[in-house]
Write an enzyme that holds these catalytic residues in place. Sequence first.
Site, PDB file in Angstrom:
ATOM      1  N   ARG A  20       0.820  -1.195   0.313  1.00 34.08           N
ATOM      2  CA  ARG A  20      -0.152   0.165   0.232  1.00 34.08           C
ATOM      3  C   ARG A  20       0.687   1.778   0.259  1.00 34.08           C
ATOM      4  O   ARG A  20       1.402   1.533   0.054  1.00 34.08           O
ATOM      5  CB  ARG A  20      -1.000   0.036   1.098  1.00 34.08           C
ATOM      6  CG  ARG A  20      -0.172  -0.432   2.557  1.00 34.08           C
ATOM      7  CD  ARG A  20      -1.176  -1.137   3.589  1.00 34.08           C
ATOM      8  NE  ARG A  20      -2.468  -1.455   3.178  1.00 34.08           N
ATOM      9  CZ  ARG A  20      -3.234  -1.840   3.840  1.00 34.08           C
ATOM     10  NH1 ARG A  20      -3.720  -0.559   5.176  1.00 34.08           N
ATOM     11  NH2 ARG A  20      -4.083  -3.104   3.255  1.00 34.08           N
ATOM     12  N   THR A  21       0.411   2.161  -1.160  1.00 30.34           N
ATOM     13  CA  THR A  21       1.472   3.209  -0.673  1.00 30.34           C
ATOM     14  C   THR A  21       0.430   4.403   0.642  1.00 30.34           C
ATOM     15  O   THR A  21      -0.605   4.421   1.273  1.00 30.34           O
ATOM     16  CB  THR A  21       0.543   3.965  -1.621  1.00 30.34           C
ATOM     17  OG1 THR A  21       0.425   3.458  -3.241  1.00 30.34           O
ATOM     18  CG2 THR A  21       1.975   5.514  -1.846  1.00 30.34           C
ATOM     19  N   LEU A  22       1.424   4.556   0.962  1.00 33.34           N
ATOM     20  CA  LEU A  22       1.776   5.239   2.633  1.00 33.34           C
ATOM     21  C   LEU A  22       0.727   7.091   2.666  1.00 33.34           C
ATOM     22  O   LEU A  22       0.072   7.252   3.014  1.00 33.34           O
ATOM     23  CB  LEU A  22       2.178   4.395   3.743  1.00 33.34           C
ATOM     24  CG  LEU A  22       2.435   3.740   4.129  1.00 33.34           C
ATOM     25  CD1 LEU A  22       3.393   2.310   4.928  1.00 33.34           C
ATOM     26  CD2 LEU A  22       0.932   2.882   4.274  1.00 33.34           C
TER      27      LEU A  22
ATOM     28  N   ASN B 288      -4.144   0.843  -2.676  1.00 34.24           N
ATOM     29  CA  ASN B 288      -2.979   1.129  -3.557  1.00 34.24           C
ATOM     30  C   ASN B 288      -3.212   2.315  -3.636  1.00 34.24           C
ATOM     31  O   ASN B 288      -2.500   1.953  -4.982  1.00 34.24           O
ATOM     32  CB  ASN B 288      -2.064  -0.215  -3.762  1.00 34.24           C
ATOM     33  CG  ASN B 288      -1.166   0.285  -3.702  1.00 34.24           C
ATOM     34  OD1 ASN B 288      -0.226  -0.321  -4.635  1.00 34.24           O
ATOM     35  ND2 ASN B 288      -0.267   1.307  -3.375  1.00 34.24           N
TER      36      ASN B 288
END
Lengths: 245, 171
Positions: A22-24, A126
């Site tokens: 996942r893009t945080l 994501n």
Amino acid sequence: MTFTIPIDNGDSVKNAEADSQRTLYPYVTGTSIVAIKYKDGVLMASDMGGSYGSTLRYKNIERMKAIGKHSLLGASGEISDFQEILRYLDELVLNDNMWDDGNSLGPKEVHNYLTRVMYNRRNKFNPLWNTLVLGGVKNGESYLGMVSMIGVSFEDNHVATGFGNHLARPILRDEWHADLSFEDGVKLLEKCMRVLLYRDRSAINKLQIAKITEEGVTVSQPYSLKTFWEFKAFNNPTAGAEGSW
Amino acid sequence: MDLNLDAPHSMGTTIIGVTYNGGVVLGADSRTSTGMYVANRASDKITQLTDNVYVCRSGSAADSQVVSDYVRYFLHQHTIQLGQPATVKVSANLIRMLAYNNKNMLQTGLIVGGWDKYEGGKIYGIPLGGTVVEQPFAIGGSGSSYLYGFFDQAWKENMTKEEAEVKIIYA
């Protein structure tokens, strides 16, 4: 083409991170985009800054790009994700050209494609960390739409991202009208960009204006806006309290 | 004062890449730190990818080394298939591919610099996240914060190699 360094996170039943990426958070970001429909098509404005947190690290980022013959894409948010979106669109346009059937992707189609991509990424937790503005002209019809990083998508006569939502949109609601001339359109955009320059910490005074009409896309050379700082209070700042600094 | 010797080896770095009329000059410091301790005072942060392309590494030492190794491997194969030296743009793009697709795991900022016959000397900055930015000069690493002001005022186009080297050493 992607290459992910192989990592073995083990059994995905017991280890929650094993199969999710996942893009945080975003790293290098662009600030607002403002766009309006006008008489001959669409006008879009953006500054050329790329912020790295609170540092204004890059001052030469082009955040508006032509897509095919009929569309113009502007992005705010993570620049690396914008660059990836441009690669996807390159592939889309290439495949479209390969049909060689005289037809070409219009702004509606590109907007729809982007909406699907953004929404599907959001569903996988994501997201592509961008808010996209898609403008274009095809067969005399102007089109202007927006997609956010969670897949919210709509069209309108004028759109803005980020800070522009709060600062530019009220101006546009008041002052936009149909059939603006090119000069009036640019003046209106500059008015919005000036307010953003004053009030958005991550804005810089180096902007580009892009125009898309039936003839195609032109992105202007970077230029800067005049700003006003002649406040009377600056002339004699210690007038009320002699001897202070 | 406690030395956290288990802290990840981060570089605490300053890296610089500058184009000049004829090519590029790359510069870097040589300190690798683990918390407060200097693990290596003679590190070489400028790493060769091909005969004509080098990369300056910053951030996590391990991450930047492994990315460089993969890209050197890919470029080697690419050069054989292409039949001529790889371009700087291709090298930068391969780094970008790894940096972007593994952004959740990697913590490394890189500056790719080199010369090819098509575009001459080029510098590409690739910060965290995998953005690629082509620049006439680039700075990176935690030490670079002090240099933004310096380069804003000291940089000019078309310096000679000697002028560029002097500026970098001074920085």
